[in-house]
Each structure stands twice: as C-alpha cells, then as structure tokens.
Design a protein around this motif. Structure first.
Motif, mmCIF file in Angstrom:
data_model
loop_
_atom_site.group_PDB
_atom_site.id
_atom_site.type_symbol
_atom_site.label_atom_id
_atom_site.label_comp_id
_atom_site.label_asym_id
_atom_site.label_seq_id
_atom_site.Cartn_x
_atom_site.Cartn_y
_atom_site.Cartn_z
ATOM 1 N N MET A 61 1.675 -11.445 -1.795
ATOM 2 C CA MET A 61 -0.087 -11.073 -2.528
ATOM 3 C C MET A 61 -0.922 -11.191 -1.011
ATOM 4 S SD MET A 61 -1.586 -10.441 -4.529
ATOM 5 C CE MET A 61 -3.859 -10.324 -4.831
ATOM 6 N N LEU A 62 -0.493 -12.450 -0.403
ATOM 7 C CA LEU A 62 -1.006 -12.585 1.246
ATOM 8 C C LEU A 62 -1.238 -11.248 1.416
ATOM 9 C CD1 LEU A 62 -2.729 -14.984 2.290
ATOM 10 C CD2 LEU A 62 -0.250 -15.714 3.250
ATOM 11 N N GLU A 63 0.378 -11.297 2.156
ATOM 12 C CA GLU A 63 0.808 -10.044 2.488
ATOM 13 C C GLU A 63 -0.413 -9.253 2.488
ATOM 14 O OE1 GLU A 63 4.564 -7.585 4.402
ATOM 15 O OE2 GLU A 63 4.585 -9.144 2.901
ATOM 16 N N GLN A 64 -0.931 -8.762 0.849
ATOM 17 C CA GLN A 64 -0.911 -7.455 0.469
ATOM 18 C C GLN A 64 -2.469 -7.830 0.998
ATOM 19 O OE1 GLN A 64 -0.721 -4.653 -0.274
ATOM 20 N NE2 GLN A 64 -0.129 -3.981 -1.942
ATOM 21 N N SER A 65 -3.618 -9.084 0.978
ATOM 22 C CA SER A 65 -4.461 -9.148 0.836
ATOM 23 C C SER A 65 -5.127 -8.956 2.550
ATOM 24 C CB SER A 65 -5.139 -10.678 1.296
ATOM 25 O OG SER A 65 -4.329 -11.086 0.870
ATOM 26 N N VAL A 66 -4.190 -9.283 3.790
ATOM 27 C CA VAL A 66 -3.983 -9.337 5.046
ATOM 28 C C VAL A 66 -4.110 -7.733 5.462
ATOM 29 C CG1 VAL A 66 -2.881 -9.721 7.066
ATOM 30 C CG2 VAL A 66 -3.151 -10.989 5.717
ATOM 31 N N MET B 120 0.766 -1.438 0.086
ATOM 32 C CA MET B 120 0.355 -0.053 -0.197
ATOM 33 C C MET B 120 0.423 1.287 -0.050
ATOM 34 S SD MET B 120 -3.526 -0.715 2.486
ATOM 35 C CE MET B 120 -3.131 1.034 3.219
ATOM 36 N N THR B 121 0.603 2.192 -1.014
ATOM 37 C CA THR B 121 1.327 3.179 -0.897
ATOM 38 C C THR B 121 0.501 4.100 0.291
ATOM 39 O OG1 THR B 121 -0.460 4.415 -2.080
ATOM 40 C CG2 THR B 121 1.048 3.699 -3.431
#
Lengths: 101, 605, 166
Positions: C1-6, A1-2
């Motif tokens: 990707m998983l980290e992002q969704s978390v 995230m930015t």
C-alpha cells in the motif's frame, strides 16, 4: 500499477513535451520540450520491457542508449544555441529566418 | 533478281531521294533535280522488273502484334498492283522530266522535286500495300503530299486555300473510310488484304449482308473524297492552283487514282455488297454526267480537264460497281496515260502564254506549238473515245459490262456522259487549234526538249495502250470479253455525234462559238455555276459552321473562359494559401506531423 | 500500500514537472520543471525494478543535462529580460495538437490487449551484473557506436561553440 497506467503516463508526458516544444519561441524551452518527449519514450520502453518482454536487459539498454544520445544531442544543441546567440544576440526561434525564402 | 530487293528499290528509291534532297541539297537545286530523276528512273526500272517477274506470293513482315490482331507491313504483288505500279512509276518519271523544263526558274525547285519524290513514294507504297492499315497510312500520306504540292505556291492565297480545301474535303471522306476499316477490324480481327478478300474464307463469306453494305458504303465515302465523286468533288477543280505538272500527276496516276485503286483492291467486297454497289453505280453515273456538263461551258483549260477527270473517274467506278474489275483497271490505266498527256500539253501552253483561258491561248497562236497541239489532239481523241485510241477500248469495256448485266438506265447515262465528253473535248481542241482570229505573233514561244519528250512518250502510250487490253486482263487473271464490230457501233456513234456537234458549234468556219447549250438559258446558268454545288456548300455547310463557331465562341468566352480563369485563380489562391503552411516554422510542422500521426492511429487502431 | 502511494507520488512528480516545463514562461522555471519531471521518472524506473537505470537517469539527466541547460541559459539570455508575450493562437494550436494526440494514444492503449507476462523476471536477472554482461557481449556494437557518437558530439560541440579567430 498496470502497463496501461504507465503507458498513459508516458503519453501524458509526451503531450506535455509537445506543448513545450510547440508553444515556446525560446530555443532552450524548445529543447526542454524535446527532452520531455524523449523521456516519455524511455518510460514506454521500460514499461514494455517489464510487463511484455521477458528479457530483462533489452529495455534497460535501450533507455541507457537514449540517455547517451540525449547527452550528445544536448551538447550539440547547446553549442548551437551559444553560437546563434553570439551571432544574433537572440535565440528566438521565429526570428532566425535568414534562410527563409 | 530478288523480288524483295526489287520492291524495296521501287518504293525506297523515291523515299531516299526525298530525304537526300531535303537534307543535303536545299542549296543545290540542280543536284536535287538530278537525284530525284535518278531515283525515279530506278523506281521505274525495278517496277518493270517486278512486272516481268509476274505475280508472286505476298511478302509480309510482322510490324507488331496486339492480342490476336497482327499488324503487318508488306507488299502485295498481284496483277493489279504490279501493272498499276509500273504506270505510277512511269508517269511520275515522265512528269518529273517535264518539270525540269516547266519549273526551270522556280526558286523552290528542291522542295518541289523532293515533294514529287515523296508523292511517288507514298503512292507506290499504297499500291503495293498488303495490309489494310498500311494502305490507309499511305493513303493519308498521298493526301498529305498532294496538300503540299497543290499549295506549292503557298504565297498565293488561292493556292493555299485550294490546298486546304483539298485536304479538308478528302479528310471528310477519310473519316468514313477509317470507320469502315475499324469495322472490318472488329468483324474480321485482321487487316490482311489477301485474307480478307479470299473467296472461300474472306470477310464476304463471314459477315451479314447488312454489315457488308455498311462497310462498303463507309469505304466508298473515303473513295468519294479521294477520287472526287459527287458530293465531295469540289476540291479537284480548285486543286488546279498548283503547278500544272502537279495537276497532271494528281489527275492521272496518283491522288485521285488512289480512290479507284482502293475500290479495285476491295472489289470482291463491293461485289458481295450488292446494295452498296448499286449506290456506288448511281452516284458514279451521276457524277460522270454532272461533271461533263460543267466541262462543256468552262473556258479555263485546266478546269475543263479537271472536270473531265472527275467524269472519267466516275466511269471507272461505274465499271467496278457494275462488276467488271477488268474494265475498271483498264480505264484507270489508259486514263492515267492520256490525262497526264493532256495536262502536260496544257502545261506547255500555260508555260508559253501564262494564261489558262482557252480562247486566249487559241487567239495568241497556240497552234504554233506543234508538240503540244499534236499531243492535245491525240490525248483529246483518246479521252473522247475515238477509235482506235486507248480511251475507246477501255470505255467500250465499260459499256459492254453495263449492257451485259442489264443496267440499261446506267448504260444510257454512260452514253450521255461519253457524248458530252466527246463534245467538250473537241470544243477544247477547236478553241485552241482553230481560233476565229490570230493576233499578230509578237513572240515565238518555245517548247523545251525536256517538256517535249514526256509528251511524245505519253502520246505513244495513248495511241497503242488500247491494244493491250487482252494482256491487262490476263495480268489480272481474267479473260477479256470479245467484242464484235456491231457491239462497238453505239459507242462510235455517240463519239461521232459529239464531235460533229462540237464541230458545228466551234470548229467550222464562221462557227457561232457558243455551245448549243447556250440556247437553253436555265441549263446554261446551271452548268456555268457548276450546279451551284459550291454555293450550296457556302450557304449551308459553311454558314452552319460559322454559326456553330459563333455559338462555340460565345460559350468559350462567356462560360469556359470565366470558369477556367476562376479555376486558375483558385489554384493560384490555393497555392498562396498553402505556402503559408510552408512558412519555415518548424513548430508548426511538428504539430501537423503529430496530428497526422494521431489521425492515422485512430483510423488504423 | 505504501509502495503504491509512493509510485503515485512519482507519477504526480512527473506530471507536475512536465506541466511546469510546458507552460511556464520563464525559462528557468521550465528547467526546474524538467528536473522535477526527470526525478519522478527516475522513481518510476525504480518502481519498474531497474535501480541502475534510475541512478543513471538522476546522474546524467539531472546532474548533467539539466545543469548544462542552465549554463546555456545563463550564457545566452539575460535573466532580467522579460520574456516576450506568448502567441495565444500558437499556444492554442500546440495544446490542441497535444490533446488530440493524447486522446488518440489513450484510445489506442485502451483498445489494445497487451500480452502480459505472468511473473516479471526475477530480481537477479535485473542486476547490474547481468546488464553489464549484456552490454559487453550481445550489445557490444551498439555500446561502441554510442561511445563514438558521444565523442563526435563532444568534438562537434567544441567546434561549433568556440570563438572564431578573427
């Protein structure tokens, strides 16, 4: 995230806190709104610290201080609520108008 | 002694007495009277001391500076101010002494003497002023103090009205004067009188003749108001409502003299403005004739004297406008003395008989008041111009000046006015001193000593002052023109003619006791009604003012008031509405604060 | 990707909790919403690389403050009492303010170009040790002042809330 995404989230949280603080008549709900706004500020500080300022400790210390101040604030606020309730049997913000002209 | 100390004593003593009398001596009129008399004496002595010192360089003190314009406060000690200062101080002192008798039983004595002192201070400061703005300030103070004194018996509606009229009429003139002064400031960037009038570098050498004429005319409007010249002369006869000593002061050395003195001060300016000077000359001549004709038919002693003042002021302005500074100053000084004398004599009659009516005074035995009658005779003769009394010499100078410069028409006017003057003066004397019948004397009128001394002093002045023309001229730095007996003949002839007709009409036994003018009905009506000038003002100016007032009243009540009410109510309602914002409802405050923050962010972001 | 969704999950928690806190009429639900929101926030702090602050958030806010608020609620309002009808105009005004503010800030954020640090500081620099060192050296005054404020707050709270001797 930015950084921008974090800031937007913080702004949204602040707006929600504002609604909470403005629309409720209950003093406790009002306090909850204020807490939300404070946390939005914390999030801002953390995000800026991560993405803009290279110094890793400043933002964290700010947030810790905010948490500490929030604790103190809540302690005072709650004691005031208790006191008001004892005196008026009510904690409706609109009915506490004894000082109104 | 030090010049500065002397001048400060001359002008300051009356001011100090004014303050002391009003602050500390309200309950003790005798002490106030004594203080004021003492201050006046100090003033006279120091003024004489200044005169003996002779002309010195002006004393200037910077008041303040704005840009390149310096406003100063100071004293201009040249021949004219030194001589006239002495005259003012002396006559004021005489009148104050006289007033101790005249006003002996008046309840407002302290106020009266304090105001006299104030009057003296304003006039003296005006005479010695070095700065045009300073002069204007004291000019206005002179007007203010005469307002107070004319309206001294303010419980009488006529007196209050006369005071108002005097003040307003002179105000009209002062507007013109003030514009003129501002014009001078704009053109010269200075108010310094010696600088403005310097023959080499003064105002007259620097600005165009048109501007000069405009300035001179505007200033003349002010003089017109102060010195009661046509068409602003109507306040002066009404000013007779004040106590008679006040009239004496007003007419001789102070109020009306201030106008003439301003013209003396600015004489070089008027000499450079030829067109304006001609207008002044015309108006002054007309005024002199007009007021003499009114004086011919009036039966009120003080009114006659008032109109004669107007006509004599006209003479002075004629002399000045025709170019002779000396003749103007000379006549101003002699007139101050003999007019004060005449008024003080009339005051004695009025004090004794409580009437201003000349026939009445005569029939009740006015001639038994020896001092007054003798003073009246001397003063009247001086006024009429009987040689060798003061008035003759100064008038002779005026005729000579008019003749020398070829103002033939104006000289004719002057002779006419002089003839009328002699006529009405002796009419007054005959009416009082040679009444057709004397009523049984029921009382023996008294002349208090305090009232007699000034009369004697002034009578002496009126007799001998005419012989000092040469000294006055040299005091001004001029040389008195030489007169031969032949050149004096016309003036003497005119006076003798006037006196003879007056004798024929009023003086001889079985005289008709109506003027020759009574046979010419239209003229008589014109004169008796004072040329209808007051009536003219009543139907034009006053009516117009009333009409304007009615219009303004309508505008006020119908347009302004409503709107102002609406405006006020609007503010009230806005206030009522805006208090709703301030309702102690914190959440609302928070919302507004945030909204403003958002708007600021949007505007600045 | 998983980290992002978390991370997105945490964002969702923050916003959902915030909505509960802002809009619910029952105070208890609002408190629960606050807790959820704070939990999500702690997760975001974690994703920003600060496990210590995240832990403090959970400990103090959720464990301390939220519970204290619950106590206060229980001591003051009878739970069974029906909450008063909301004032619609007031709520509308509040929502309006919030919306205007949000869009103003969002516009500002979009409009501003932030100077981005190329690489975030290393994990080591974010350690608790470095934080403690900074707190006790450079930020010592702030630390001490804060402790004083907390002490005063405690004393003040006790003073205000205690029963008056009659």
């Amino acid at each position: 995230m930015t950084l921008e995404a974090y800031l937007i989230v913080a702004a949204a949280l602040f707006a929600l806190g504002l609604i909470g603080a403005m629309s409720h008549r209950n003093l406790i709900a009002l306090l909850i709104g204020i807490e939300l706004m404070m946390n939005a500020a914390s999030l801002n500080l953390m995000a800026f610290n991560r993405f803009v300022v290279a110094d890793p400790t400043v933002g964290q210390i700010f947030v810790l201080i905010i948490i500490g101040l929030a604790a103190a604030e809540v302690a005072i606020f709650l004691s005031i609520i208790l006191r008001l309730y004892r005196a008026y049997r009510d904690i409706d913000a609109e009915k506490l108008t004894e000082l109104s002209g | 002694m030090d010049t500065l100390l002397l001048i400060l004593l001359t002008t300051g003593a009356p001011l100090a007495c004014f303050v002391i009398a009003l602050l500390f001596l309200v309950q003790r009129p005798r002490a106030a009277q004594g203080t004021v008399l003492f201050g006046s004496a100090v003033s006279v002595i120091s003024a004489i001391g200044l005169l003996l010192q002779g002309a010195v360089a002006p004393l200037r003190f910077l008041w303040f500076q704005s840009g390149g314009i310096q406003l100063q406060f100071g004293f201009l000690l040249d021949g004219a101010s030194l001589m006239f200062g002495v005259v003012v101080a002396l006559i004021t002192a005489c009148i104050m002494l006289y007033s101790t008798g005249y006003m002996a039983r008046d309840p407002g004595k302290t106020r009266y003497f304090a105001l006299l002192s104030f009057f003296a201070w304003s006039m003296l400061s005006f005479v010695y002023a070095v700065d045009l703005l300073q002069a204007f300030i004291f000019w206005e103070l002179v007007g203010l103090s005469s307002f107070f004194l004319i309206g001294f018996w303010f419980e009488k509606p006529e007196a209050a009205g006369a005071a108002r009229k005097a003040f307003l009429m002179t105000r009209i003139g002062d507007v013109g004067l003030f514009i003129g002064i501002l014009l001078i400031l704009q053109l010269a960037q200075s108010f310094d009188l010696p600088g403005l009038l310097d023959p080499q570098s003064g105002l007259a050498t620097r600005v165009s003749p048109d501007a000069l004429n405009a300035i001179a005319l505007l200033i003349f409007i002010g003089i017109m108001g102060k010195s009661a010249q046509f068409p602003l002369h109507t306040w002066l006869p009404d000013a007779m409502e004040g106590p008679t000593p006040v009239s004496a002061l007003l007419h001789s050395a102070t109020m009306v003299a201030a106008g003439v003195f301003l013209m003396i001060r600015l004489h070089p300016l008027f000499m450079a403005a030829q067109d304006a000077a001609l207008i002044v000359l015309t108006l002054a001549t007309f005024t002199a004739i007009l007021s003499s004709t009114i004086a011919m038919v009036d039966s009120d002693m003080k009114k006659v004297l008032a109109y004669s003042s107007i006509s004599q002021l006209g003479f002075m302005l004629m002399a000045l406008a025709a170019g002779s500074l000396f003749a103007g100053v000379f006549h101003l000084i002699t007139h101050a003395v003999f007019k004060a004398l005449l008024f003080l004599c009339s005051g004695i009659y009025i004090h004794a008989y409580h009437t201003n009516h000349m026939v009445e005074i005569g029939r009740r035995g006015g001639r038994r008041l020896k001092t007054a009658t003798l003073g009246l005779l001397i003063g009247g003769a001086a006024l009429a111009g009987v040689p060798p009394l003061a008035g003759f010499w100064s008038k002779e100078e005026i005729f000579a000046q008019l003749g020398r410069d070829g103002f033939t028409l104006y000289m004719g006017g002057a002779f006419l006015a002089a003839f009328l003057t002699a006529y009405y003066t002796f009419r007054m004397i005959f009416l009082i001193a040679k009444p057709d019948r004397i009523r049984a004397a029921d009382d023996s009128p008294s002349e208090p000593l305090a009232m007699k001394i000034p009369v004697w002093l002034l009578a002496l002045g009126a007799i001998v002052l005419g012989l000092f023309g040469r000294n006055i001229a040299s005091g001004l730095g001029l040389i008195a023109p030489h007169h031969t007996f032949a050149s004096m003949l016309p003036a003497i002839g005119v006076v003798i003619l006037g006196i003879a007709i007056a004798y024929f009409d009023y003086g001889r036994d079985n005289a008709p006791r109506t003027g020759f003018i009574g046979k010419i009905a239209p003229l008589n009506a014109l004169f008796v009604n004072k040329w209808y000038i007051d009536d003219f003002y009543r139907v034009t100016l006053v009516a117009m003012t009333h009409a304007l007032s009615r219009v303004l009243h309508w505008v006020e009540t119908h347009i302004l008031d409503n709107n102002y009410d609406r405006f006020g109510l609007g503010i009230l309602r806005t206030g009522a509405k805006s208090t709703r914002i301030q309702n102690g409802w914190m959440q609302l405050y928070l919302g507004w604060a945030i909204l403003v923050l958002a708007v600021v962010a949007l505007v600045l972001g | 990707m998983l980290e992002q969704s978390v991370v997105y999950l945490f964002v969702a928690l923050v916003l959902i909790g915030g909505c509960m806190a802002a809009f619910s009429r029952q105070v208890l639900y609002a408190i629960i919403g606050l807790g959820i929101s704070l939990l999500g926030l702690a997760g975001l702090f974690l994703s920003l690389g600060s496990p210590f602050v995240a832990a403090m958030q959970v400990l103090i806010y959720i464990g301390g403050i939220t519970v204290a608020i619950v106590f206060a609620m229980m001591l003051s309002i009878a739970m069974s009492v029906r909450p008063p009808d909301p004032d619609v105009r007031k709520s509308m005004f509040a929502i309006g303010c919030a919306v205007v503010f949000f869009f103003a800030v969002a516009y500002l954020i979009r409009d501003t170009s932030f100077p981005q640090v190329a690489s975030p500081a290393s994990e080591k620099a974010w350690s608790v040790g470095a934080l403690g060192h900074a707190l006790l050296t450079h930020y010592n005054l702030v630390f001490e002042t804060l402790s004083l404020v907390l002490l005063l707050a405690i004393i003040g709270a006790i003073l205000i809330a205690r029963k008056e001797k009659t």
